[in-house]
Design a protein around this motif. Structure first.
Motif, PDB file in Angstrom:
ATOM      1  N   PRO A 211       0.892  -1.369   0.070  1.00 31.30           N
ATOM      2  CA  PRO A 211      -0.227   0.033   0.095  1.00 31.30           C
ATOM      3  C   PRO A 211       0.898   1.093   0.069  1.00 31.30           C
ATOM      4  N   ARG A 212       0.478   2.222  -0.708  1.00 32.19           N
ATOM      5  CA  ARG A 212       1.124   3.387  -0.847  1.00 32.19           C
ATOM      6  C   ARG A 212       0.523   4.482   0.100  1.00 32.19           C
ATOM      7  N   ILE A 213       0.703   4.106   1.356  1.00 32.79           N
ATOM      8  CA  ILE A 213       0.077   5.187   2.414  1.00 32.79           C
ATOM      9  C   ILE A 213       1.426   4.954   3.621  1.00 32.79           C
ATOM     10  N   VAL A 214       1.603   6.424   3.944  1.00 30.54           N
ATOM     11  CA  VAL A 214       2.435   6.665   4.765  1.00 30.54           C
ATOM     12  C   VAL A 214       1.721   7.019   6.402  1.00 30.54           C
ATOM     13  N   ILE A 215       2.006   5.960   7.461  1.00 30.88           N
ATOM     14  CA  ILE A 215       1.186   6.233   8.572  1.00 30.88           C
ATOM     15  C   ILE A 215       2.289   6.659   9.611  1.00 30.88           C
ATOM     16  N   LYS A 216       2.151   7.620  10.339  1.00 32.07           N
ATOM     17  CA  LYS A 216       3.234   8.402  11.390  1.00 32.07           C
ATOM     18  C   LYS A 216       2.498   7.845  12.511  1.00 32.07           C
ATOM     19  N   GLN A 217       3.085   6.991  13.339  1.00 32.81           N
ATOM     20  CA  GLN A 217       2.533   6.232  14.524  1.00 32.81           C
ATOM     21  C   GLN A 217       2.721   7.320  15.815  1.00 32.81           C
ATOM     22  N   PRO A 218       2.048   7.273  16.576  1.00 31.98           N
ATOM     23  CA  PRO A 218       2.053   8.002  17.926  1.00 31.98           C
ATOM     24  C   PRO A 218       3.476   8.311  18.371  1.00 31.98           C
ATOM     25  N   GLU A 219       3.682   9.161  18.812  1.00 36.31           N
ATOM     26  CA  GLU A 219       5.138   9.501  19.140  1.00 36.31           C
ATOM     27  C   GLU A 219       5.546   8.829  20.375  1.00 36.31           C
ATOM     28  N   ILE A 220       4.679   8.617  21.561  1.00 37.08           N
ATOM     29  CA  ILE A 220       5.153   7.964  22.781  1.00 37.08           C
ATOM     30  C   ILE A 220       4.776   6.361  22.101  1.00 37.08           C
ATOM     31  N   LYS A 221       5.752   5.421  22.238  1.00 39.67           N
ATOM     32  CA  LYS A 221       5.662   4.295  21.771  1.00 39.67           C
ATOM     33  C   LYS A 221       4.837   3.302  22.553  1.00 39.67           C
ATOM     34  N   GLU A 222       3.625   3.122  22.072  1.00 37.44           N
ATOM     35  CA  GLU A 222       2.800   2.150  22.839  1.00 37.44           C
ATOM     36  C   GLU A 222       1.797   1.245  21.917  1.00 37.44           C
ATOM     37  N   SER A 223       1.847   0.003  22.191  1.00 35.34           N
ATOM     38  CA  SER A 223       1.401  -0.828  21.129  1.00 35.34           C
ATOM     39  C   SER A 223      -0.233  -0.308  20.985  1.00 35.34           C
ATOM     40  N   LEU A 224      -0.724   0.173  19.698  1.00 34.81           N
ATOM     41  CA  LEU A 224      -2.041   0.273  19.543  1.00 34.81           C
ATOM     42  C   LEU A 224      -2.858  -1.016  19.416  1.00 34.81           C
ATOM     43  N   LYS A 225      -3.760  -0.847  19.871  1.00 38.53           N
ATOM     44  CA  LYS A 225      -4.790  -2.340  20.009  1.00 38.53           C
ATOM     45  C   LYS A 225      -6.259  -1.846  19.882  1.00 38.53           C
TER      46      LYS A 225
END
Lengths: 225, 178
Positions: free
Chosen positions: B158-172
């Motif tokens: 997929p040509r999508i860029v996802i910028k994850q939350p800055e505080i590293k915590e697993s998304l559930k």
């Protein structure tokens, strides 16, 4: 990773076509009685039923427009060509060979259609095993019925056993039917007439398994909230 | 790697207002091409706005028997509605649930507001509606969507860029149906 369990809508045409083409292939492979006419009837009827799966049947002719990359296009083309050759084989038996080749190509295309990485429940060995298995499990008992002295009893048992293993005994109905089918096919070595029970059980087992194939689809999808 | 158009989504900027979804539905007739998926994140929550990812390996296009799906030089994957036979095979192949039938039995999906872009009339409605810039688009070299809540990206790239939350915590996600 998230999975969704979903049911394929309007799948009866697809079920009819996959089972119908596999039965026709096995039936003609062993040249069972009236193989050409029976194959034509099975293929035409199931192909017509599967057309209904497309919502725009007015454009169905376009289904073969992407032979370059689409296995669905290839499946429809190969299967349609096999129908043509089965019809010709009624008059000229030599057309049996191209008919068989094209129908084999059609069934192989069917298998590849369902081997989709986006659907983990289909993207596994049980898909080709059950598709190829049903070619034999539905035709070998008829073979024995017409030629009780053949050695096909063990072939049936082997085929069904492989199907049980590849299914990992997940489906209780499938496993139970197949185990009983193996037992009856072995008993039929002594009483050949009861092989008809095996034929019926195998058709039921294959159909039930295919129903589950369409009704319990594990699909990668978006997380649900 | 050639640059193609793609969406860029930043979890840190999304305020879960649903404006992207509403704008898309308003423009294209409630077909729900875009989804806003809300997920628990620590003691708070975050969301992902996602539609068709205009993949580098568009399996929907490959499996379409009617040649009704095409990818143009900008990287936009579009459905030609006059060619679709409504078989739905593309929905089997796409792991992102991006394709939706309309009332005429024709498959539809996000077309990156191609008409607007090509005629210079504006940017995609969803991006235009986003008040914080969480959803953007641009010429991107390759997708960056290796997140544990989406299907494996090697399937369609997929040509999508996802910028994850800055505080590293697993998304559930709160729940899933299997």
């Amino acid at each position: 990773m998230f999975y969704i369990l979903k049911k394929e809508e309007n799948y009866l045409g697809l079920l009819a076509f996959t089972i119908g083409s596999e039965f026709a292939l096995g039936y003609s492979l062993f040249k069972l009685p009236f193989w050409s006419i029976v194959s034509v009837i099975l293929l035409v009827a199931s192909l017509l039923l599967s057309v209904n799966h497309a919502r725009r049947t007015d454009r169905f002719y376009r289904v073969i427009y992407n032979l370059k990359t689409s296995w669905l296009s290839r499946e429809v083309l190969f299967s349609s060509l096999s129908i043509l050759f089965y019809i010709l084989s009624i008059v000229k038996p030599v057309f049996y060979y191209p008919a068989l080749v094209f129908l084999t190509a059609g069934v192989i295309s069917s298998i590849i259609i369902y081997m989709l990485k986006s659907r983990p429940s289909w993207y596994k060995a049980d898909t080709p095993v059950s598709f190829v298995g049903s070619i034999f499990t539905m035709s070998l008992p008829i073979c024995i019925l017409f030629n009780p002295r053949s050695n096909n009893y063990y072939s049936i048992s082997d085929n069904i056993a492989i199907e049980i293993i590849s299914n990992h005994m997940r489906s209780k109905v499938r496993t139970s039917l197949n185990i009983v089918s193996i037992l009856i096919s072995l008993i039929s070595i002594i009483i050949p007439e009861i092989i008809i029970i095996v034929e019926i059980m195998n058709i039921v087992s294959e159909t039930e398994h295919r129903k589950e194939f369409y009704e319990k689809v594990i699909y990668y999808g978006l997380p649900k909230v | 790697m050639e640059r193609k158009l793609g969406f860029i989504f930043d979890h840190n900027k999304c305020i879960i207002c649903n404006a992207c979804v509403d704008a898309c539905n308003k423009a294209y007739g409630n077909l729900n091409w875009r989804s806003l998926i809300v997920m628990p994140y620590g003691e708070s929550k975050t969301a992902l706005s996602i539609a068709c990812n205009h993949c580098d390996n568009p399996t929907c296009m490959q499996v379409c028997p009617a040649n009704a799906i095409e990818k143009n030089e900008m990287g936009i994957v579009r459905i030609r509605d006059d060619k679709c036979i409504g078989c739905g095979f593309c929905t089997w192949a796409c792991p992102y649930e991006a394709l939706k039938f309309n009332n005429e039995g024709i498959m539809t999906k996000c077309n990156f507001c191609y008409a607007r872009l090509a005629e210079g009339k504006g940017i995609p409605y969803c991006v235009e509606a986003c008040p914080t810039g969480a959803l953007a688009f641009g010429w991107i070299e390759k997708g960056e969507a290796e997140v544990d809540y989406l299907p494996p990206s090697e399937i369609t790239k997929p040509r999508i860029v996802i910028k994850q939350p800055e505080i590293k915590e697993s998304l559930k996600s709160k729940c899933f149906t299997y």
